[in-house]
Design a protein around this motif. Structure first.
Motif, PDB file in Angstrom:
ATOM      1  N   VAL A   2      -4.093  11.849  -6.885  1.00  0.00           N
ATOM      2  CA  VAL A   2      -3.012  10.999  -6.392  1.00  0.00           C
ATOM      3  C   VAL A   2      -2.705   9.925  -7.431  1.00  0.00           C
ATOM      4  O   VAL A   2      -3.614   9.270  -7.944  1.00  0.00           O
ATOM      5  CB  VAL A   2      -3.416  10.344  -5.058  1.00  0.00           C
ATOM      6  CG1 VAL A   2      -2.343   9.375  -4.591  1.00  0.00           C
ATOM      7  CG2 VAL A   2      -3.678  11.409  -3.998  1.00  0.00           C
ATOM      8  N   LEU A   4      -0.141   6.700  -7.776  1.00  0.00           N
ATOM      9  CA  LEU A   4       0.806   5.852  -7.072  1.00  0.00           C
ATOM     10  C   LEU A   4       1.397   4.809  -8.008  1.00  0.00           C
ATOM     11  O   LEU A   4       0.690   4.228  -8.835  1.00  0.00           O
ATOM     12  CB  LEU A   4       0.108   5.141  -5.906  1.00  0.00           C
ATOM     13  CG  LEU A   4      -0.610   6.044  -4.909  1.00  0.00           C
ATOM     14  CD1 LEU A   4      -1.374   5.217  -3.894  1.00  0.00           C
ATOM     15  CD2 LEU A   4       0.377   6.964  -4.215  1.00  0.00           C
ATOM     16  N   ASN A  24       4.374   8.694  -5.240  1.00  0.00           N
ATOM     17  CA  ASN A  24       3.164   9.442  -5.554  1.00  0.00           C
ATOM     18  C   ASN A  24       3.553  10.614  -6.443  1.00  0.00           C
ATOM     19  O   ASN A  24       4.154  11.571  -5.986  1.00  0.00           O
ATOM     20  CB  ASN A  24       2.496   9.951  -4.272  1.00  0.00           C
ATOM     21  CG  ASN A  24       1.285  10.820  -4.560  1.00  0.00           C
ATOM     22  OD1 ASN A  24       0.799  10.905  -5.684  1.00  0.00           O
ATOM     23  ND2 ASN A  24       0.793  11.481  -3.522  1.00  0.00           N
TER      24      ASN A  24
END
Length: 134
Positions: A2, A4, A24
Protein backbone atom coordinates in the motif's frame (compact mmCIF):
# COMPACT_ATOMS: atom_id res chain seq x y z
CA UNK A 1 2.34 -2.81 -0.96
CA UNK A 2 0.00 0.00 0.00
CA UNK A 3 1.34 3.42 -0.96
CA UNK A 4 -0.63 6.41 0.26
CA UNK A 5 -0.18 10.00 -0.74
CA UNK A 6 -2.21 12.91 0.60
CA UNK A 7 -2.84 16.26 -1.05
CA UNK A 8 -5.09 19.27 -0.65
CA UNK A 9 -3.67 20.86 2.47
CA UNK A 10 -3.48 24.65 2.49
CA UNK A 11 -3.70 27.79 4.59
CA UNK A 12 -7.23 29.15 4.95
CA UNK A 13 -9.13 31.55 7.17
CA UNK A 14 -11.56 30.42 9.80
CA UNK A 15 -14.88 29.46 8.29
CA UNK A 16 -13.29 28.31 5.09
CA UNK A 17 -13.32 24.89 3.45
CA UNK A 18 -10.80 22.40 2.13
CA UNK A 19 -10.95 18.96 0.57
CA UNK A 20 -8.14 16.54 1.27
CA UNK A 21 -7.42 13.59 -0.99
CA UNK A 22 -5.45 10.43 -0.40
CA UNK A 23 -4.53 8.20 -3.31
CA UNK A 24 -3.44 4.62 -2.84
CA UNK A 25 -1.12 3.82 -5.72
CA UNK A 26 -0.20 0.39 -4.41
CA UNK A 27 -2.05 -2.72 -3.41
CA UNK A 28 -5.68 -2.05 -2.72
CA UNK A 29 -7.04 -3.19 0.61
CA UNK A 30 -10.70 -3.69 -0.13
CA UNK A 31 -11.79 -4.56 3.38
CA UNK A 32 -9.61 -2.43 5.63
CA UNK A 33 -10.67 0.49 7.77
CA UNK A 34 -9.59 3.75 6.15
CA UNK A 35 -9.17 6.87 8.23
CA UNK A 36 -7.91 10.40 8.55
CA UNK A 37 -5.80 11.31 11.56
CA UNK A 38 -4.30 14.65 12.52
CA UNK A 39 -1.40 15.79 14.63
CA UNK A 40 -0.80 19.35 15.68
CA UNK A 41 -0.81 22.01 18.41
CA UNK A 42 -4.40 21.20 19.43
CA UNK A 43 -4.12 17.42 19.56
CA UNK A 44 -3.73 15.81 22.95
CA UNK A 45 -0.05 15.44 23.85
CA UNK A 46 0.62 16.39 20.23
CA UNK A 47 -0.24 12.82 19.24
CA UNK A 48 -2.07 11.70 16.16
CA UNK A 49 -5.78 11.65 16.84
CA UNK A 50 -8.58 10.15 14.83
CA UNK A 51 -10.62 12.56 12.76
CA UNK A 52 -12.86 10.30 10.70
CA UNK A 53 -13.03 6.73 9.46
CA UNK A 54 -14.85 4.82 6.76
CA UNK A 55 -15.36 1.10 6.57
CA UNK A 56 -15.50 -1.21 3.58
CA UNK A 57 -19.29 -1.02 3.57
CA UNK A 58 -19.21 2.77 3.54
CA UNK A 59 -20.21 3.30 7.16
CA UNK A 60 -18.53 6.31 8.70
CA UNK A 61 -17.57 7.64 12.10
CA UNK A 62 -16.26 11.01 13.27
CA UNK A 63 -14.53 12.58 16.20
CA UNK A 64 -16.93 14.75 18.19
CA UNK A 65 -14.86 17.83 17.39
CA UNK A 66 -15.54 17.54 13.66
CA UNK A 67 -19.06 16.10 13.52
CA UNK A 68 -21.28 18.13 11.28
CA UNK A 69 -18.32 19.92 9.69
CA UNK A 70 -16.21 17.18 8.10
CA UNK A 71 -17.24 14.42 5.72
CA UNK A 72 -15.18 11.36 4.87
CA UNK A 73 -15.79 9.51 1.62
CA UNK A 74 -14.01 7.25 -0.82
CA UNK A 75 -13.96 6.39 -4.49
CA UNK A 76 -13.14 2.71 -4.75
CA UNK A 77 -12.66 2.84 -8.52
CA UNK A 78 -9.98 5.51 -8.10
CA UNK A 79 -8.51 4.11 -4.87
CA UNK A 80 -8.96 7.53 -3.33
CA UNK A 81 -10.03 8.64 0.11
CA UNK A 82 -11.42 12.14 0.70
CA UNK A 83 -12.01 14.45 3.63
CA UNK A 84 -14.29 17.41 3.00
CA UNK A 85 -13.71 20.00 5.70
CA UNK A 86 -16.14 22.89 6.17
CA UNK A 87 -16.43 25.65 8.77
CA UNK A 88 -12.78 25.27 9.60
CA UNK A 89 -11.54 26.53 12.95
CA UNK A 90 -8.04 27.51 14.10
CA UNK A 91 -7.98 24.41 16.30
CA UNK A 92 -8.23 22.30 13.13
CA UNK A 93 -4.69 23.37 12.30
CA UNK A 94 -2.61 20.21 12.03
CA UNK A 95 -0.83 17.80 9.77
CA UNK A 96 -3.46 15.48 8.34
CA UNK A 97 -2.62 11.87 7.55
CA UNK A 98 -4.56 9.15 5.82
CA UNK A 99 -4.14 5.63 7.08
CA UNK A 100 -5.33 2.14 6.26
CA UNK A 101 -5.69 -0.79 8.63
CA UNK A 102 -5.75 -4.51 8.04
CA UNK A 103 -8.90 -4.77 10.15
CA UNK A 104 -12.34 -3.30 9.61
CA UNK A 105 -13.55 -0.31 11.57
CA UNK A 106 -16.40 -2.35 12.99
CA UNK A 107 -13.96 -4.99 14.23
CA UNK A 108 -12.18 -2.32 16.29
CA UNK A 109 -15.42 -0.90 17.60
CA UNK A 110 -16.78 -4.30 18.62
CA UNK A 111 -13.58 -5.54 20.24
CA UNK A 112 -12.25 -2.37 21.83
CA UNK A 113 -15.02 0.20 21.89
CA UNK A 114 -12.52 3.05 21.98
CA UNK A 115 -11.63 5.70 19.41
CA UNK A 116 -9.41 4.30 16.66
CA UNK A 117 -5.74 4.49 17.62
CA UNK A 118 -2.97 5.52 15.29
CA UNK A 119 -0.66 2.73 16.42
CA UNK A 120 -3.18 0.16 15.22
CA UNK A 121 -2.96 1.27 11.60
CA UNK A 122 -0.53 -0.38 9.24
CA UNK A 123 -0.13 2.01 6.35
CA UNK A 124 0.36 5.78 6.34
CA UNK A 125 0.81 8.65 3.95
CA UNK A 126 3.35 11.40 4.48
CA UNK A 127 0.76 13.96 5.57
CA UNK A 128 -0.59 17.25 4.27
CA UNK A 129 -0.58 20.48 6.30
CA UNK A 130 -3.77 22.36 7.08
CA UNK A 131 -3.42 25.79 8.67
CA UNK A 132 -6.47 27.79 9.75
CA UNK A 133 -6.02 31.40 10.78
CA UNK A 134 -8.49 33.41 12.82
Amino acid sequence: QVQLRESGGDSVQAGGSLTLSCVNSGTKLSSGCMAWFRQGPSTRNHRREIVAAIDSDGSTSYADSVKGRFTISKDNAKNTLFLQMNSLKPEDTAMYYCAVAQFTCVYWNVNYGTPLRADAFNYWGQGTQVTVSS
